[in-house]
Design a protein around this motif. Structure first.
Motif, mmCIF file in Angstrom:
data_model
loop_
_atom_site.group_PDB
_atom_site.id
_atom_site.type_symbol
_atom_site.label_atom_id
_atom_site.label_comp_id
_atom_site.label_asym_id
_atom_site.label_seq_id
_atom_site.Cartn_x
_atom_site.Cartn_y
_atom_site.Cartn_z
ATOM 1 N N GLU A 17 44.722 41.555 36.065
ATOM 2 C CA GLU A 17 46.252 42.023 34.942
ATOM 3 C C GLU A 17 47.126 42.007 35.524
ATOM 4 O O GLU A 17 48.061 41.414 34.021
ATOM 5 N N ASN A 18 47.278 42.497 36.415
ATOM 6 C CA ASN A 18 48.874 42.215 36.471
ATOM 7 C C ASN A 18 49.887 41.377 37.204
ATOM 8 O O ASN A 18 51.199 41.244 37.240
ATOM 9 N N HIS A 49 37.000 46.684 38.734
ATOM 10 C CA HIS A 49 37.571 47.049 38.102
ATOM 11 C C HIS A 49 39.493 47.276 38.046
ATOM 12 O O HIS A 49 40.189 46.700 37.468
ATOM 13 N N ARG A 50 39.253 47.228 39.791
ATOM 14 C CA ARG A 50 40.116 46.750 41.001
ATOM 15 C C ARG A 50 40.672 45.928 40.886
ATOM 16 O O ARG A 50 42.101 45.239 40.442
ATOM 17 N N ILE A 61 43.956 54.589 39.752
ATOM 18 C CA ILE A 61 44.222 54.561 38.133
ATOM 19 C C ILE A 61 44.799 55.807 37.785
ATOM 20 O O ILE A 61 44.643 55.828 36.908
ATOM 21 N N SER A 82 43.357 51.514 33.412
ATOM 22 C CA SER A 82 42.616 50.858 34.321
ATOM 23 C C SER A 82 41.386 50.013 32.708
ATOM 24 O O SER A 82 41.211 50.415 31.556
ATOM 25 N N LEU A 138 42.019 45.139 37.228
ATOM 26 C CA LEU A 138 43.636 45.579 37.213
ATOM 27 C C LEU A 138 44.720 44.678 38.222
ATOM 28 O O LEU A 138 45.865 44.450 37.516
#
Length: 286
Positions: free
Chosen positions: A270-271, A263-264, A225, A140, A267
């Motif tokens: 990011e993906n 943070h979800r 995570i 994460s 993430l």
């Protein structure tokens, strides 16, 4: 080339740190290991003395319990050890960090390569943050994925809270060190200790952040995570590791905090876009 290593530790035995395994994991590639041992309530000092290596140099210190500002006492204790290093490089390990034996040659070669390169001030490791047991780690942006752990001993650096370094240029405001990534892994086992040990640690150290202790329950985390670790652990730490099987299971009824929701989203970004949004305490130069 001379390589120094250093760390600081206090109450390492009762708080469950694998500090002996940590120190031994890099002894083969360092010329000296400076260990700053804080006045403890257990046998931490005797345990380190029992390692009985001519490379180890022990400093005994007292922590300033009046210093409660943002963990600065950790920075003080880290720097007591670092300021006693005499090598070209200073290799910092925290008491719950272990290096894999398969990475030692790679790390040493990186130090040799950049020893005289003035553009490079520090060397960065990739991180495994193990959580709950030895089969599980966290992935994460909330948990830094890379961090410098080796710094040149010829530059003006200090650690404001123990976690990272700042470099001073001509008495100006500190900046993060210029660094290269060596491709080696750092195995972080702090959150593999028992909940009792982690809660005891919290009771003893939160004062240095001017905070009160809050009970820690490992299951209170965003389960999405938690990833399965499929690699091998360093040989030196395998006896110390808990023996549970399977991936650690978070509480299915855990309600996400605002930070976990943020943070979800990070993430997901990011993906989707191939980003890397975790905190970095260095500037990559090569």
């Amino acid at each position: 080339m001379k390589v120094s290593a250093f760390t600081f530790i206090k109450n390492g035995e009762i708080l469950g740190y694998p500090f002996v395994e940590s120190i031994k994991s890099i002894l083969p590639i360092v010329d000296e290991f400076v260990v700053n041992v804080g006045q403890s309530e257990d046998d931490t000092l005797k345990i380190i003395q029992a390692i009985d290596s001519p490379k180890i140099r022990i400093i005994e210190s007292h922590w300033n319990n009046n210093m409660k500002d943002r963990g600065y006492v950790y920075g003080q204790q880290k720097m007591i050890a670092q300021f006693n290093c005499t090598g070209d490089w200073a290799f910092y390990l925290e008491g719950d960090e272990v290096v894999h034996e398969e990475d030692l040659d790679k790390i040493y070669a990186c130090m040799e390569k950049y020893k005289d390169d003035t553009d490079v001030e520090a060397i960065v490791f990739d991180y495994y943050h193990f959580y709950g047991n030895a089969n599980s780690y966290l992935w994460s942006p909330a948990w830094y994925r890379k961090a410098p752990r080796i710094i040149k001993n010829s530059i003006r650096s200090y650690a404001p809270d123990g976690l990272f370094w700042l470099v001073l240029d001509q008495n100006k405001i500190g900046r993060y060190p210029k660094a290269v990534e060596c491709g080696a892994k750092m195995y972080h086992y702090g959150w593999v200790r028992s909940e009792a040990q982690m809660n005891l640690k919290s009771e003893k150290v939160q004062q240095y952040w001017n905070k009160g202790h809050k009970t820690i329950n490992y299951a209170d985390i965003d389960g999405s995570i938690i990833q399965e670790f499929k690699g091998t652990h360093p040989k030196i730490v395998q006896e110390w590791l808990p023996k549970e099987k399977g991936v650690f299971q978070a509480d299915k009824h855990h309600v996400l905090t605002k930070k976990e929701k943020k943070h979800r989203i990070m993430l997901t970004l990011e993906n989707l876009f191939g980003l890397e949004l975790s905190k970095k305490h260095y500037k990559r130069v090569k």
